[in-house]
Design a protein around this motif. Structure first.
Motif, short mmCIF file in Angstrom:
data_model
loop_
_atom_site.label_atom_id
_atom_site.label_comp_id
_atom_site.label_asym_id
_atom_site.label_seq_id
_atom_site.Cartn_x
_atom_site.Cartn_y
_atom_site.Cartn_z
N PHE A 35 65.33 60.90 -30.99
CA PHE A 35 65.84 61.91 -32.08
C PHE A 35 66.28 61.51 -33.31
O PHE A 35 66.07 61.97 -34.43
CB PHE A 35 66.54 63.07 -31.42
CG PHE A 35 65.88 63.93 -30.33
CD1 PHE A 35 64.76 64.23 -30.28
CD2 PHE A 35 66.77 63.93 -29.20
CE1 PHE A 35 64.17 65.01 -29.33
CE2 PHE A 35 66.15 64.50 -28.10
CZ PHE A 35 64.98 65.03 -28.14
N ASN A 36 67.34 60.55 -33.10
CA ASN A 36 67.79 59.76 -34.31
C ASN A 36 68.13 58.29 -33.76
O ASN A 36 69.06 58.20 -33.14
CB ASN A 36 69.05 60.62 -34.73
CG ASN A 36 69.75 60.11 -35.60
OD1 ASN A 36 69.44 58.78 -36.30
ND2 ASN A 36 70.79 60.49 -36.17
N GLU A 37 67.36 57.54 -34.57
CA GLU A 37 67.58 56.15 -33.87
C GLU A 37 68.83 55.53 -34.29
O GLU A 37 69.36 54.39 -33.34
CB GLU A 37 66.45 55.08 -34.67
CG GLU A 37 65.16 55.24 -33.91
CD GLU A 37 64.29 54.03 -34.41
OE1 GLU A 37 64.75 52.93 -34.32
OE2 GLU A 37 63.33 54.27 -35.08
N ASP A 38 69.66 56.22 -35.11
CA ASP A 38 71.24 55.75 -35.26
C ASP A 38 72.01 55.65 -33.92
O ASP A 38 72.98 54.77 -34.18
CB ASP A 38 71.81 56.41 -36.45
CG ASP A 38 71.03 56.22 -37.89
OD1 ASP A 38 70.20 55.15 -37.85
OD2 ASP A 38 71.22 57.04 -38.62
N PHE A 39 71.69 56.42 -33.05
CA PHE A 39 72.33 56.50 -31.90
C PHE A 39 72.21 55.09 -31.12
O PHE A 39 73.29 54.90 -30.23
CB PHE A 39 71.69 57.50 -30.81
CG PHE A 39 72.25 58.99 -31.12
CD1 PHE A 39 73.80 59.30 -30.53
CD2 PHE A 39 71.60 59.97 -32.00
CE1 PHE A 39 74.00 60.62 -30.75
CE2 PHE A 39 72.25 61.14 -32.20
CZ PHE A 39 73.30 61.52 -31.63
N VAL A 44 74.08 53.47 -42.36
CA VAL A 44 74.78 54.46 -41.31
C VAL A 44 75.32 53.68 -40.14
O VAL A 44 76.45 53.72 -39.62
CB VAL A 44 74.04 55.78 -40.73
CG1 VAL A 44 74.50 56.48 -39.96
CG2 VAL A 44 73.66 56.56 -42.12
N ARG A 45 74.39 52.67 -39.73
CA ARG A 45 74.51 52.04 -38.45
C ARG A 45 75.74 51.00 -38.84
O ARG A 45 76.58 50.77 -37.80
CB ARG A 45 73.40 51.24 -37.82
CG ARG A 45 72.38 52.30 -37.63
CD ARG A 45 71.09 51.66 -37.04
NE ARG A 45 69.96 52.36 -37.11
CZ ARG A 45 68.70 52.34 -36.84
NH1 ARG A 45 68.78 51.17 -36.44
NH2 ARG A 45 67.76 53.07 -36.67
N ASP A 94 80.88 48.73 -37.97
CA ASP A 94 82.34 48.41 -38.43
C ASP A 94 83.33 49.34 -37.62
O ASP A 94 84.50 48.77 -37.54
CB ASP A 94 82.34 48.74 -39.61
CG ASP A 94 81.43 47.56 -40.38
OD1 ASP A 94 80.95 46.66 -40.02
OD2 ASP A 94 81.26 47.89 -42.06
N ALA A 95 83.13 50.62 -37.51
CA ALA A 95 84.42 51.33 -36.90
C ALA A 95 84.31 50.77 -35.46
O ALA A 95 85.68 50.82 -35.01
CB ALA A 95 83.86 52.84 -36.92
#
Ligand code: GCU
Length: 340
Positions: free
Chosen positions: A102-106, A321-322, A327-328
């Motif tokens: 759904f959202n590759e950033d996951f 975004v990634r 970094d977080a």
């Protein structure tokens, strides 16, 4: 999926979680939501969901209740998530990798050796400034809200042939992975052959020799009887992937402000209950698997596996975004290093 689940009994999903211990009959609520779960009723996530349903019933004076369907009764995670998107199933637990479609950033939270400690992972997931945008990112496109991220164990490889020490030991072994490209890539880089499928099919595939093994935490290994058909469990510690609690966005939006606030206020209790129950569940699972004849091998060249998959991490952190999410995670890793 049920028959293939091979969990040898305890298949009672759909009774509305009536064994949660409370005196509340959640099925008598004005609105009863269904929550899909692919594991057993002994799992702390199941127990926490039943508790949530009872607390919600009480907090809303019986306007809402939740029935928890265990054992993949409503389908594999990859199937049920479409029902949650449409609203025909209101809630579910889902493994992180399935979210990548759904959202590759996951992907950031599903990468090998991403979190240095359980505390680092918990810190990230409790930090809404880090996770907020990601967790609401598919509300408009898919109608799905991520309510929480949960600890889901540390994943290791297991197979029917031999203990795994070096990446070379995985050569030629066909291992089940969760349904996403990142998971396929990961096992290939680690040295094995990857086969993506829903969790409920794994036991039969192992038994029939279609699979040589899989990778998962100790609780799945024991609860789904994989220990019977793949006796060598080796601590590669390659993943600490979260599970998410998902909810249909419109259904959440339809609640009165007061009821929604009450509901959302109960979610931290669910996280606390599910996560704190998990460690004990792992210990019990290891003991039961050993009893069943499984062999746990902690003599693994983890550094060699980490080196193998490092390119996957690098190539996956490929947009701002990634990068921010990554970094977080590193900040929390510094704050809560391994073994801290
Ligand atoms: C873990 C995880 C599940 C996931 C499963 C799997 O048990 O908690 O959400 O479905 O692994 O490997 O499919």
């Amino acid at each position: 999926g049920l028959a293939a689940c091979g969990s040898g009994g305890g298949i009672e999903g759909g009774d509305g979680g009536g064994d949660g211990g409370g005196d509340v009959d959640v099925s008598s609520a004005d609105t009863v939501w269904r929550l899909a779960f692919n594991q057993t009723e002994e799992h702390p996530q199941y127990i926490a969901a039943v508790e949530l349903g009872e607390a919600l019933y009480e907090a809303t004076d019986g306007r809402y209740g939740i029935e928890v369907y265990a054992n993949e009764l409503l389908g594999t995670q990859a199937d049920v998530v479409n029902n949650v998107s449409e609203g025909s199933v209101e809630m579910m637990y889902i493994g992180g990798p399935v979210m990548e479609s759904f959202n590759e950033d996951f992907i950031v939270f599903n990468l090998p050796y991403m979190f240095d400690s359980i505390e680092a992972q918990a810190g990230v997931f409790a930090d809404t400034e880090v996770t907020g945008d990601l967790f609401s990112s598919i509300e408009e496109s898919k109608g799905i809200t991520v309510l929480a991220a949960l600890f889901a164990g540390v994943r290791n490889v297991y197979n029917a042939e031999r203990p795994i020490v070096e990446p070379e030991d995985l050569s030629g072994l066909k291992l089940r992975v969760q349904q996403s490209d990142s998971q396929v890539r990961m096992i290939e880089m680690m040295g094995g052959v990857a086969s993506p499928m829903g969790q409920g099919e794994v036991y039969t595939a192992l038994q029939s020799g279609v699979l040589d093994g899989a990778e998962n935490n100790e609780t799945v290994y024991n609860a789904l009887n994989h220990d019977e058909v793949a006796e060598y469990y080796s601590y590669t510690r390659h993943l600490m992937i979260p599970d998410y609690l998902l909810m249909n966005t419109d259904i959440l939006g339809e609640m009165s402000d007061e009821d929604r606030e009450a509901f959302l206020g109960l979610i931290p209790d669910l996280v606390e209950s599910a996560n704190s129950g998990f460690m004990e569940f792992i210990d019990e699972s290891i003991a039961a698997s050993e009893e069943a004849g499984a062999q746990f091998n902690d003599d693994v060249n983890v550094e060699a596996f980490r080196e193998r998959v490092a390119p996957l991490v690098e190539e996956s952190i490929n947009n701002p975004v990634r990068q921010d999410l990554y970094d977080a995670v590193q900040e929390y890793n510094e704050q809560f290093p391994a073994g801290s």
